[in-house]
Scaffold this motif. Structure first.
Motif, PDB file in Angstrom:
ATOM      1  N   VAL A  18       6.342   2.611  -1.686  1.00  0.00           N
ATOM      2  CA  VAL A  18       5.034   3.275  -1.656  1.00  0.00           C
ATOM      3  C   VAL A  18       5.014   4.216  -0.456  1.00  0.00           C
ATOM      4  CG1 VAL A  18       2.538   2.955  -1.605  1.00  0.00           C
ATOM      5  CG2 VAL A  18       4.003   1.215  -2.676  1.00  0.00           C
ATOM      6  N   ARG A  19       4.801   5.484  -0.721  1.00  0.00           N
ATOM      7  CA  ARG A  19       4.777   6.476   0.356  1.00  0.00           C
ATOM      8  C   ARG A  19       3.441   7.223   0.376  1.00  0.00           C
ATOM      9  NH1 ARG A  19       9.761   7.215  -2.410  1.00  0.00           N
ATOM     10  NH2 ARG A  19      11.556   6.357  -1.262  1.00  0.00           N
ATOM     11  N   LYS A  20       3.140   7.936  -0.692  1.00  0.00           N
ATOM     12  CA  LYS A  20       1.904   8.721  -0.731  1.00  0.00           C
ATOM     13  C   LYS A  20       0.656   7.857  -0.897  1.00  0.00           C
ATOM     14  CE  LYS A  20       3.645  13.166  -2.415  1.00  0.00           C
ATOM     15  NZ  LYS A  20       3.513  14.206  -3.462  1.00  0.00           N
ATOM     16  N   ARG A  21       0.831   6.639  -1.387  1.00  0.00           N
ATOM     17  CA  ARG A  21      -0.325   5.782  -1.650  1.00  0.00           C
ATOM     18  C   ARG A  21      -0.527   4.716  -0.569  1.00  0.00           C
ATOM     19  NH1 ARG A  21      -0.042   4.023  -7.889  1.00  0.00           N
ATOM     20  NH2 ARG A  21      -1.720   2.664  -7.155  1.00  0.00           N
ATOM     21  N   GLY A 157       1.314  -2.051   0.541  1.00  0.00           N
ATOM     22  CA  GLY A 157       2.391  -1.189   0.095  1.00  0.00           C
ATOM     23  C   GLY A 157       3.460  -1.098   1.168  1.00  0.00           C
ATOM     24  N   THR A 158       4.698  -1.002   0.758  1.00  0.00           N
ATOM     25  CA  THR A 158       5.819  -0.879   1.679  1.00  0.00           C
ATOM     26  C   THR A 158       6.821   0.116   1.112  1.00  0.00           C
ATOM     27  OG1 THR A 158       7.055  -2.697   0.636  1.00  0.00           O
ATOM     28  CG2 THR A 158       5.600  -3.288   2.489  1.00  0.00           C
ATOM     29  N   ALA A 159       7.771   0.511   1.945  1.00  0.00           N
ATOM     30  CA  ALA A 159       8.871   1.360   1.483  1.00  0.00           C
ATOM     31  C   ALA A 159      10.114   1.002   2.280  1.00  0.00           C
ATOM     32  CB  ALA A 159       8.544   2.840   1.659  1.00  0.00           C
ATOM     33  N   TRP A 160      11.236   0.927   1.599  1.00  0.00           N
ATOM     34  CA  TRP A 160      12.513   0.672   2.263  1.00  0.00           C
ATOM     35  C   TRP A 160      13.046   2.002   2.780  1.00  0.00           C
ATOM     36  CZ3 TRP A 160      15.573  -3.367   3.634  1.00  0.00           C
ATOM     37  CH2 TRP A 160      16.893  -3.078   3.986  1.00  0.00           C
TER      38      TRP A 160
END
Length: 214
Positions: A18-21, A157-160
């Motif tokens: 999740v980047r933009k959200r 939300g997270t992002a690797w």
């Protein structure tokens, strides 16, 4: 906080980067982050060594400084040949997907310092086996994925990401990491704007499955 009503299969197939959200304005309770890390500590580890450490960054100034390093790394990455939108030119559908990924990577590059919590899973290389890179890195990566799954279940939300490792030394100094403690990833963590995520398009099983022999 009540967990999302997801089956195990739904959790595993809808935990996305999740980047933009990411909600950049809503604080994330530290207790909730600790809860996710507690779950991550149950992940399998090579020889049951558990050589992991978890750097949680909430300080505004430190987040902003890491964000500046990350932004520089993202711009270098996106300007390099063979990344994101330039991949799969022969496949219009996959090309379009990669272009969208590139756009979201650029967005996170510009806003990482605004994400309320940055989690950096680390490993103590002094305690990890030198002869087995898979065991060395595999343990912390599995734990980091468990963290991301636990976060998803809690509406986070997270992002690797690993692009910050272009400036690993500088960030280690900023955070006071001891010598021999290696950073495995950088996981921005925030409440997600909406919790509905779908499985991503992937290669058909028949293209990647090999039974008994290649």
């Amino acid at each position: 906080m009540a967990l999302l009503d997801l089956t195990p299969d739904q959790l595993l197939t809808t935990t996305r980067s999740v980047r933009k959200r990411l909600d950049l304005t809503r604080p994330v309770p530290l207790a909730l982050v600790k809860e996710c890390i507690e779950i991550a500590l149950q992940a399998p580890s090579g020889s049951n060594r558990q050589t992991w450490h978890w750097m949680v960054v909430t300080d505004t100034a430190r987040r902003a400084e890491i964000g500046r390093y990350y932004q520089r790394a993202v711009r270098t990455y996106l300007a390099s040949e063979g990344t994101c939108g330039s991949l799969f030119p022969e496949d219009p559908e996959r090309h379009a997907v990669q272009q969208r990924v590139g756009d979201s990577v650029a967005y996170l590059g510009d806003h990482l310092g605004d994400v309320p919590v940055l989690v950096i899973p680390c490993l103590d290389a002094n305690e990890a086996p030198e002869y087995n890179e898979a065991g060395k890195w595999g343990s912390i990566i599995q734990a980091a994925w468990s963290y991301m799954l636990a976060a998803r279940a809690r509406r986070l939300g997270t992002a690797w990401t690993t692009l910050h490792l272009m400036y690993e030394k500088e960030i280690a100094e900023l955070l006071g990491l001891p010598s021999g403690v290696d950073q495995a990833a950088l996981i921005p963590t925030a409440y997600s704007l909406g919790t509905e995520f779908r499985p991503a398009a992937r290669q058909p099983l028949e293209q990647v499955l090999h039974l008994d022999t290649w």
